[in-house]
Design an enzyme around this catalytic site. Structure first.
Site, PDB file in Angstrom:
ATOM      1  N   GLU A   1      -0.617 -10.629   3.499  1.00 50.91           N
ATOM      2  CA  GLU A   1      -0.419  -9.762   4.674  1.00 50.91           C
ATOM      3  C   GLU A   1      -0.819 -10.495   5.956  1.00 50.91           C
ATOM      4  OE1 GLU A   1      -1.096  -5.460   2.454  1.00 50.91           O
ATOM      5  OE2 GLU A   1      -2.777  -6.392   3.456  1.00 50.91           O
TER       6      GLU A   1
ATOM      7  N   GLY B   1       0.449  -0.974   6.689  1.00 53.72           N
ATOM      8  CA  GLY B   1      -0.608   0.020   6.855  1.00 53.72           C
ATOM      9  C   GLY B   1      -1.945  -0.669   7.088  1.00 53.72           C
TER      10      GLY B   1
ATOM     11  N   THR C   1       1.167   3.727   2.161  1.00 53.28           N
ATOM     12  CA  THR C   1       1.903   4.060   3.388  1.00 53.28           C
ATOM     13  C   THR C   1       3.182   3.227   3.453  1.00 53.28           C
ATOM     14  OG1 THR C   1      -0.261   4.403   4.394  1.00 53.28           O
ATOM     15  CG2 THR C   1       1.638   4.472   5.871  1.00 53.28           C
TER      16      THR C   1
ATOM     17  N   GLY D   1      -6.739  -4.636   3.115  1.00 53.37           N
ATOM     18  CA  GLY D   1      -7.034  -5.277   1.832  1.00 53.37           C
ATOM     19  C   GLY D   1      -7.476  -4.315   0.753  1.00 53.37           C
ATOM     20  N   GLY D   2      -7.442  -3.009   1.061  1.00 57.61           N
ATOM     21  CA  GLY D   2      -7.783  -2.020   0.032  1.00 57.61           C
ATOM     22  C   GLY D   2      -6.915  -2.194  -1.216  1.00 57.61           C
TER      23      GLY D   2
ATOM     24  N   GLY E   1       0.823  -1.211   0.000  1.00 58.14           N
ATOM     25  CA  GLY E   1       0.000   0.000   0.000  1.00 58.14           C
ATOM     26  C   GLY E   1       0.851   1.251   0.000  1.00 58.14           C
TER      27      GLY E   1
HETATM   28  C1  5RP Z   1      -3.245  -3.574   1.137  1.00 61.43           C
HETATM   29  C2  5RP Z   1      -3.531  -3.051   2.477  1.00 61.43           C
HETATM   30  C3  5RP Z   1      -3.051  -1.685   2.826  1.00 61.43           C
HETATM   31  O1  5RP Z   1      -2.317  -1.755   3.994  1.00 61.43           O
HETATM   32  C4  5RP Z   1      -4.220  -0.791   3.022  1.00 61.43           C
HETATM   33  O2  5RP Z   1      -5.039  -0.854   1.874  1.00 61.43           O
HETATM   34  C5  5RP Z   1      -3.776   0.652   3.273  1.00 61.43           C
HETATM   35  O3  5RP Z   1      -3.246   1.166   2.107  1.00 61.43           O
HETATM   36  P1  5RP Z   1      -2.726   2.651   1.997  1.00 61.43           P
HETATM   37  O4  5RP Z   1      -1.501   2.740   2.834  1.00 61.43           O
HETATM   38  O5  5RP Z   1      -2.460   2.835   0.530  1.00 61.43           O
HETATM   39  O6  5RP Z   1      -3.827   3.562   2.482  1.00 61.43           O
HETATM   40  O7  5RP Z   1      -4.153  -3.674   3.296  1.00 61.43           O
HETATM   41  O8  5RP Z   1      -3.818  -4.828   0.937  1.00 61.43           O
END
Ligand code: 5RP
Length: 217
Positions: A103, A82, A31, A95-96, A29
């Site tokens: 993970e 993140g 972050t 999981g976004g 992600g």
């Molecule tokens: C990816 C994730 C990321 O940690 C979550 O989506 C946060 O992403 P970002 O740091 O872009 O906001 O779980 O599967």
């Protein structure tokens, strides 16, 4: 401070958790990208990285840091990642970016899980962010029906395949007051690979960037 600056600040704070000679797990992600951008500062402390996604692997290797498999490393001392949402109890929705399965595997194999978020992601009740669920393709419609039965509105993530070759259903309308019970319930639906609730194995340290400083939970 804008959101990118908050991500850079919280990522800098997470670097402090890395100790000499460690093999560490790193999530996925934007972050995490902010973390990787600053990883050169502690590169000499890191023996190798276990990565949660193909993109993270590529970015880490570009920093000339060795990436190894979890089956080679075994259990890890530290995992940094993140999240899309967290409560103050450090129970998460993730999981976004669609990397939730790897993970969750790495988080579960790690002694300490450091989670980095900005203050917009700190919530009282999880569920405003749609809950990502990795599903075996052939089970898409039957899993969706089960998710509707528990009050959710599953939406197929169009044009997306996970690194494991599966699909994602993003589930809207869930007010997640019992995260552990829901995590277990969704895990028990045949066809579900992983759901994005990290409540059975929450984070150990939550770092929240609010623009002025880093709050620790
Ligand atoms: C990816 C994730 C990321 O940690 C979550 O989506 C946060 O992403 P970002 O740091 O872009 O906001 O779980 O599967």
């Amino acid at each position: 401070m804008n959101q990118d600056e908050k991500k850079a600040t919280v990522a800098a704070a997470a670097l402090d958790y890395i100790e000499n000679g460690q093999i560490i797990g790193i999530g996925s992600g934007t972050t995490v990208h902010a973390l990787i951008n600053q990883l050169s500062r502690v590169k000499n402390k890191i023996e190798a990285v276990v990565s949660s996604s193909e993109l993270t692997t590529k970015m880490i290797q570009e920093k000339d840091i060795r990436v190894i498999d979890l089956k080679e490393s075994g259990p890890l001392p530290l995992y940094i990642d993140g999240a899309d949402e967290s409560t103050s109890k450090k129970q998460l929705v993730k999981g976004g970016g669609g990397a939730l399965t790897r993970e969750k595997i790495i988080a579960n194999a790690s002694k300490s899980f450091v989670c980095m978020i900005d203050d917009s992601k700190l919530v009282k009740v999880l569920g405003k962010f749609p809950l990502p669920i990795e599903v075996i393709g052939m089970a898409q419609s039957v899993v969706a029906l089960e998710l509707i039965k528990i009050g959710g509105r599953p939406v197929y993530r169009d044009g997306f395949k996970t690194d494991n070759g599966n699909i994602i259903l993003d589930v809207y309308n869930l007010e997640i007051s019992q995260p552990i019970a829901l995590e277990e319930k969704i895990n028990n639906i045949p066809g579900v690979v992983t759901n994005g609730l990290f409540a059975l194995r929450p984070a150990d340290h939550l770092l929240v960037s609010n623009g002025n400083n880093i709050e620790l939970f």
